[in-house]
Design a protein around this motif. Structure first.
Motif, PDB file in Angstrom:
ATOM      1  N   ALA A 243       0.809  -1.227   0.000  1.00  0.00           N
ATOM      2  CA  ALA A 243       0.000   0.000   0.000  1.00  0.00           C
ATOM      3  C   ALA A 243       0.839   1.272   0.000  1.00  0.00           C
ATOM      4  O   ALA A 243       0.394   2.325   0.451  1.00  0.00           O
ATOM      5  CB  ALA A 243      -0.987   0.012   1.169  1.00  0.00           C
ATOM      6  N   LYS A 244       2.066   1.160  -0.527  1.00  0.00           N
ATOM      7  CA  LYS A 244       2.915   2.338  -0.684  1.00  0.00           C
ATOM      8  C   LYS A 244       2.769   2.866  -2.107  1.00  0.00           C
ATOM      9  O   LYS A 244       2.725   2.091  -3.060  1.00  0.00           O
ATOM     10  CB  LYS A 244       4.377   1.981  -0.401  1.00  0.00           C
ATOM     11  CG  LYS A 244       4.646   1.569   1.039  1.00  0.00           C
ATOM     12  CD  LYS A 244       6.102   1.199   1.239  1.00  0.00           C
ATOM     13  CE  LYS A 244       6.363   0.759   2.671  1.00  0.00           C
ATOM     14  NZ  LYS A 244       7.771   0.335   2.875  1.00  0.00           N
ATOM     15  N   GLU A 245       2.698   4.191  -2.222  1.00  0.00           N
ATOM     16  CA  GLU A 245       2.485   4.792  -3.538  1.00  0.00           C
ATOM     17  C   GLU A 245       3.720   4.618  -4.431  1.00  0.00           C
ATOM     18  O   GLU A 245       4.851   4.845  -4.000  1.00  0.00           O
ATOM     19  CB  GLU A 245       2.148   6.272  -3.387  1.00  0.00           C
ATOM     20  CG  GLU A 245       1.657   6.918  -4.672  1.00  0.00           C
ATOM     21  CD  GLU A 245       1.100   8.317  -4.469  1.00  0.00           C
ATOM     22  OE1 GLU A 245       1.234   9.147  -5.386  1.00  0.00           O
ATOM     23  OE2 GLU A 245       0.534   8.575  -3.372  1.00  0.00           O
ATOM     24  N   ILE A 246       3.481   4.195  -5.673  1.00  0.00           N
ATOM     25  CA  ILE A 246       4.542   4.034  -6.666  1.00  0.00           C
ATOM     26  C   ILE A 246       4.096   4.721  -7.949  1.00  0.00           C
ATOM     27  O   ILE A 246       2.923   5.063  -8.113  1.00  0.00           O
ATOM     28  CB  ILE A 246       4.856   2.542  -6.931  1.00  0.00           C
ATOM     29  CG1 ILE A 246       3.588   1.793  -7.347  1.00  0.00           C
ATOM     30  CG2 ILE A 246       5.508   1.895  -5.725  1.00  0.00           C
ATOM     31  CD1 ILE A 246       3.813   0.323  -7.687  1.00  0.00           C
ATOM     32  N   ASN A 247       5.034   4.933  -8.900  1.00  0.00           N
ATOM     33  CA  ASN A 247       4.622   5.563 -10.140  1.00  0.00           C
ATOM     34  C   ASN A 247       3.966   4.536 -11.065  1.00  0.00           C
ATOM     35  O   ASN A 247       4.075   3.322 -10.870  1.00  0.00           O
ATOM     36  CB  ASN A 247       5.796   6.278 -10.832  1.00  0.00           C
ATOM     37  CG  ASN A 247       6.909   5.325 -11.224  1.00  0.00           C
ATOM     38  OD1 ASN A 247       6.676   4.285 -11.830  1.00  0.00           O
ATOM     39  ND2 ASN A 247       8.144   5.691 -10.894  1.00  0.00           N
ATOM     40  N   LYS A 248       3.281   5.039 -12.067  1.00  0.00           N
ATOM     41  CA  LYS A 248       2.488   4.176 -12.946  1.00  0.00           C
ATOM     42  C   LYS A 248       3.361   3.193 -13.715  1.00  0.00           C
ATOM     43  O   LYS A 248       2.989   2.023 -13.901  1.00  0.00           O
ATOM     44  CB  LYS A 248       1.670   5.031 -13.916  1.00  0.00           C
ATOM     45  CG  LYS A 248       0.721   4.225 -14.791  1.00  0.00           C
ATOM     46  CD  LYS A 248      -0.181   5.126 -15.604  1.00  0.00           C
ATOM     47  CE  LYS A 248      -1.146   4.334 -16.458  1.00  0.00           C
ATOM     48  NZ  LYS A 248      -2.080   5.211 -17.216  1.00  0.00           N
ATOM     49  N   GLU A 249       4.524   3.634 -14.167  1.00  0.00           N
ATOM     50  CA  GLU A 249       5.392   2.751 -14.943  1.00  0.00           C
ATOM     51  C   GLU A 249       5.856   1.563 -14.095  1.00  0.00           C
ATOM     52  O   GLU A 249       5.880   0.425 -14.571  1.00  0.00           O
ATOM     53  CB  GLU A 249       6.601   3.517 -15.477  1.00  0.00           C
ATOM     54  CG  GLU A 249       7.486   2.683 -16.389  1.00  0.00           C
ATOM     55  CD  GLU A 249       8.565   3.490 -17.080  1.00  0.00           C
ATOM     56  OE1 GLU A 249       9.490   2.872 -17.653  1.00  0.00           O
ATOM     57  OE2 GLU A 249       8.494   4.740 -17.062  1.00  0.00           O
ATOM     58  N   THR A 250       6.208   1.825 -12.842  1.00  0.00           N
ATOM     59  CA  THR A 250       6.612   0.742 -11.937  1.00  0.00           C
ATOM     60  C   THR A 250       5.454  -0.224 -11.717  1.00  0.00           C
ATOM     61  O   THR A 250       5.637  -1.453 -11.703  1.00  0.00           O
ATOM     62  CB  THR A 250       7.081   1.315 -10.591  1.00  0.00           C
ATOM     63  OG1 THR A 250       8.191   2.191 -10.814  1.00  0.00           O
ATOM     64  CG2 THR A 250       7.495   0.207  -9.640  1.00  0.00           C
ATOM     65  N   PHE A 251       4.264   0.328 -11.544  1.00  0.00           N
ATOM     66  CA  PHE A 251       3.055  -0.480 -11.335  1.00  0.00           C
ATOM     67  C   PHE A 251       2.829  -1.423 -12.519  1.00  0.00           C
ATOM     68  O   PHE A 251       2.607  -2.624 -12.345  1.00  0.00           O
ATOM     69  CB  PHE A 251       1.865   0.464 -11.161  1.00  0.00           C
ATOM     70  CG  PHE A 251       0.565  -0.203 -10.811  1.00  0.00           C
ATOM     71  CD1 PHE A 251       0.209  -0.399  -9.489  1.00  0.00           C
ATOM     72  CD2 PHE A 251      -0.319  -0.603 -11.808  1.00  0.00           C
ATOM     73  CE1 PHE A 251      -1.008  -1.001  -9.157  1.00  0.00           C
ATOM     74  CE2 PHE A 251      -1.533  -1.206 -11.486  1.00  0.00           C
ATOM     75  CZ  PHE A 251      -1.866  -1.399 -10.156  1.00  0.00           C
TER      76      PHE A 251
END
Length: 257
Positions: free
Chosen positions: A61-69
């Protein structure tokens, strides 16, 4: 002085707490949905639009960027689930694919994520040079569309999902008919004769450009159909989308900028 410090601490705590309450629990059980491919597919189609703007969270539940996702999804180890939210933002979180999960879920998600990642990396780049001639003999070039928002639909006659969305995209064209700064173009693989015969029965409100198979395969490097592009007024790619639902939301956002 103590009272002032208490107020400051209270406000700080409130702000932190508020920022953490924009999203809540998953909107469905991440474990249960993995047991049936058809139920997962229905959920994915209705609720997971990876081409949209969303807040991405990892498995912790830690925020990541879209590309990493998207990269994480290509590994075939996670499924994305939408979280309940108290804001207008969309939140997707990664959840581990469990042993015994239907292998079709893993395979379809991996393929989708790979395609979405390729499309995401196109955003912000200039749309490739072109000189199209539509079925009515009109010439359309990069120069002629400058200063306009351009919606491009890539399709072919025997693509069932491409045809299924005709009523929806036609409705979208009608919705923006008074916007002279928005133009709708479709690139089709098929030849003019085939297209005229087909479109006489199933009309498409876009400008239709025939014989685009080579351009779409070799220049745009498309893997799936339909694919939609939205170009900004500078001719750069603003969005690449795989379905009408994503297109409708993205065009609404682009048209008010």
């Amino acid at each position: 002085m103590r009272k002032l410090i208490f107020i400051i601490l209270f406000i700080s705590f409130y702000n932190i707490s508020s920022s953490q309450t924009h999203y809540g629990k998953p909107e469905l059980d991440p474990t249960g949905i993995q047991k049936n491919y058809l139920k997962w597919l229905e959920y994915q189609r209705k609720n997971i639009i990876l081409s949209s703007d969303f807040v991405a969270l990892d498995a912790e539940a830690k925020e990541i960027n879209k590309e990493t996702f998207l990269n994480e999804l290509t590994n075939g180890e996670y499924i994305p689930i939408k979280l309940n939210s108290s804001s207008s933002s969309i939140y997707y979180q990664l959840f581990k694919i469990l042993p015994g999960t239907d292998t079709s879920i893993k395979a379809s998600l991996t393929a989708l994520a790979i395609e979405e990642l390729v499309n995401y990396k196109m955003v912000g780049k200039p749309f490739p040079e072109f000189s199209f001639i539509d079925l009515n003999g009109n010439t359309i070039t990069n120069e002629s569309i400058k200063g306009k928002i351009v919606v491009i639909k890539c399709w072919f006659i025997h693509c069932a999902p491409c045809i299924k969305e005709f009523p929806s995209v036609n409705k979208l064209v009608a919705q923006y008919k008074n916007r002279k700064d928005i133009i709708f173009i479709s690139l089709a693989e098929d030849n003019p004769q085939e297209l005229r015969a087909f479109l006489s029965k199933k009309p498409l409100s876009y400008l239709v450009v025939p014989n685009m198979k080579k351009y779409m395969n070799e220049t745009l490097n498309l893997e799936g159909f339909p694919t939609h592009f939205i170009l900004d007024k500078k001719g750069k790619i603003s969005k690449v989308l795989l379905d009408y639902e994503g297109l409708e939301l993205a065009l609404k956002k682009e048209s008010i900028q």
